[in-house]
Design an enzyme around this catalytic site. Structure first.
Site, PDB file in Angstrom:
ATOM      1  N   SER A   1      42.786  41.313  43.026  1.00 46.80           N
ATOM      2  CA  SER A   1      42.196  42.596  42.620  1.00 46.80           C
ATOM      3  C   SER A   1      41.810  43.511  43.771  1.00 46.80           C
ATOM      4  CB  SER A   1      40.974  42.352  41.728  1.00 46.80           C
ATOM      5  OG  SER A   1      41.387  41.992  40.430  1.00 46.80           O
TER       6      SER A   1
ATOM      7  N   LYS B   1      43.637  46.720  43.936  1.00 44.47           N
ATOM      8  CA  LYS B   1      43.215  47.907  43.187  1.00 44.47           C
ATOM      9  C   LYS B   1      42.712  49.008  44.119  1.00 44.47           C
ATOM     10  CE  LYS B   1      42.139  45.067  39.176  1.00 44.47           C
ATOM     11  NZ  LYS B   1      41.122  44.277  38.475  1.00 44.47           N
TER      12      LYS B   1
ATOM     13  N   TYR C   1      52.297  45.808  38.404  1.00 47.71           N
ATOM     14  CA  TYR C   1      50.883  45.443  38.578  1.00 47.71           C
ATOM     15  C   TYR C   1      50.750  44.029  39.135  1.00 47.71           C
ATOM     16  CZ  TYR C   1      46.151  44.038  37.206  1.00 47.71           C
ATOM     17  OH  TYR C   1      44.868  43.551  37.209  1.00 47.71           O
TER      18      TYR C   1
ATOM     19  N   TYR D   1      32.404  44.569  39.894  1.00 50.09           N
ATOM     20  CA  TYR D   1      32.376  44.398  38.440  1.00 50.09           C
ATOM     21  C   TYR D   1      30.954  44.378  37.899  1.00 50.09           C
ATOM     22  CZ  TYR D   1      37.213  43.089  39.409  1.00 50.09           C
ATOM     23  OH  TYR D   1      38.508  43.085  39.852  1.00 50.09           O
TER      24      TYR D   1
ATOM     25  N   VAL E   1      40.064  37.430  42.569  1.00 44.19           N
ATOM     26  CA  VAL E   1      39.885  36.080  42.028  1.00 44.19           C
ATOM     27  C   VAL E   1      40.544  34.988  42.862  1.00 44.19           C
ATOM     28  CG1 VAL E   1      39.552  36.829  39.651  1.00 44.19           C
ATOM     29  CG2 VAL E   1      41.857  36.287  40.467  1.00 44.19           C
TER      30      VAL E   1
END
Length: 310
Positions: free
Chosen positions: A66, A69, A192, A244, A262
């Site tokens: 992630s 991103k 993605y 998050y 992760v």
């Protein structure tokens, strides 16, 4: 780097203290991440002048997950105008898990680019901007920001995510239902997942952090890789949304733009000073590295890095 001897001593202390943490689990819902060595631990710092401090397994490759991103957000800001982006994804924190669909179903637009729904919407916008060259174009920027001649995709991890990523398929189909995707779901997810499967090290993550800390310029270089305004926007979202549903506590305790992945990686930016890259694959229920979060907290506290510390 201001006070390099002092910083080096603090990094040694923090590394040894974080090394004692053995709680947490590997991210087993991505099968390939469940078989990595849980004892791996690397911590890298790169300051805006290019000085580096590395401790532990800093050259061990892992997938960016992630943290991609952040890079995809930079890519889309460089090729799409703000109004186009805002129609597809916002900039508000969710207070929910990174793969939650609760607020997406209610509000019919992803809250921010740091959650899965927002990143998938961003991926679709990148495909609209670059067509069949979207992967090549984005990976070129990834490489420049990471300080590499080129980046590699871990095909094993990519295929593992492609095969088992049903939660992300559900998110993508929901986005498609709300007319937020212009391309077929499987094509968007392939790009993605490839972004998530890019291989990095803590040293390249620290370099990325240093570029952001230097407002888009690589250490020791004058040429801008991205515009300062783009960096401002990306770091603002990292600060409020990058961790998050731990973002509020992270800002309260650490007070720095950050993004977790992760795989156990963590990118931290100290604006105007340095980038920090950390990797340790045992993660908490939010998908953040336990050693990484602890190390970030200690570094901020002992080096006085909190943005609001005065």
């Amino acid at each position: 780097m201001n006070g390099p001897e002092n910083i080096g001593r603090v990094v040694d202390e923090v590394y040894q203290e974080a090394l004692k943490i053995t709680e947490g689990d590997l991210a087993s819902y991505i099968p390939e991440l469940a078989v990595v060595d849980p004892e791996l631990f690397g911590l890298s710092i790169c300051d805006v002048e290019g000085n580096r401090i590395n401790r532990g397994n800093t050259r061990h490759p892992f997938t960016i997950q992630s943290v991609s991103k952040v890079l995809s957000h930079i890519c889309v800001l460089a090729c799409q105008d703000d109004d186009t982006i805002a129609k597809r994804v916002g900039v508000e924190p969710t207070g929910e898990d990174f793969d939650s669909i609760i607020k997406l179903d209610r509000h019919r637009r992803p809250f921010n680019p740091m959650v899965n729904a927002g990143a998938i919407a961003v991926t679709d916008l990148l495909m609209s901007a670059h067509g069949d060259g979207a992967l090549e174009k984005t990976l070129q920027l990834y490489a420049r920001m990471l300080g590499c001649a080129r980046v590699e995709i871990d095909e094993t991890v990519f295929l593992s995510e492609l095969r088992t990523g049903e939660r992300n398929r559900a998110i993508a189909h929901l986005l498609n239902n709300f007319k937020l995707l212009d391309h077929p779901v499987e094509e968007v997810l392939q790009l993605y997942f490839k972004h998530c499967s890019v291989q990095v090290t803590t040293e390249t993550l620290a370099h990325l952090g240093a570029v952001l800390a230097r407002r888009g310029r690589a250490p020791t270089q004058d040429q801008a890789l991205v515009e300062p305004d783009c960096v401002r926007k990306v770091m603002s979202v990292m600060l409020s949304c990058g961790m998050y549903n731990y973002a509020g506590q992270w800002i309260y305790e650490v007070g720095l733009p950050a993004k977790s992945g992760v795989s156990g990686c963590l990118l931290i930016v100290v604006p105007g000073r340095m980038g920090i890259g950390i990797y340790s694959p045992r993660v908490d229920v939010r998908g953040s590295s336990l050693r990484g979060v602890h190390a970030g907290r200690l570094l901020s506290e002992r080096l006085g890095l909190h943005l609001l510390a005065g």
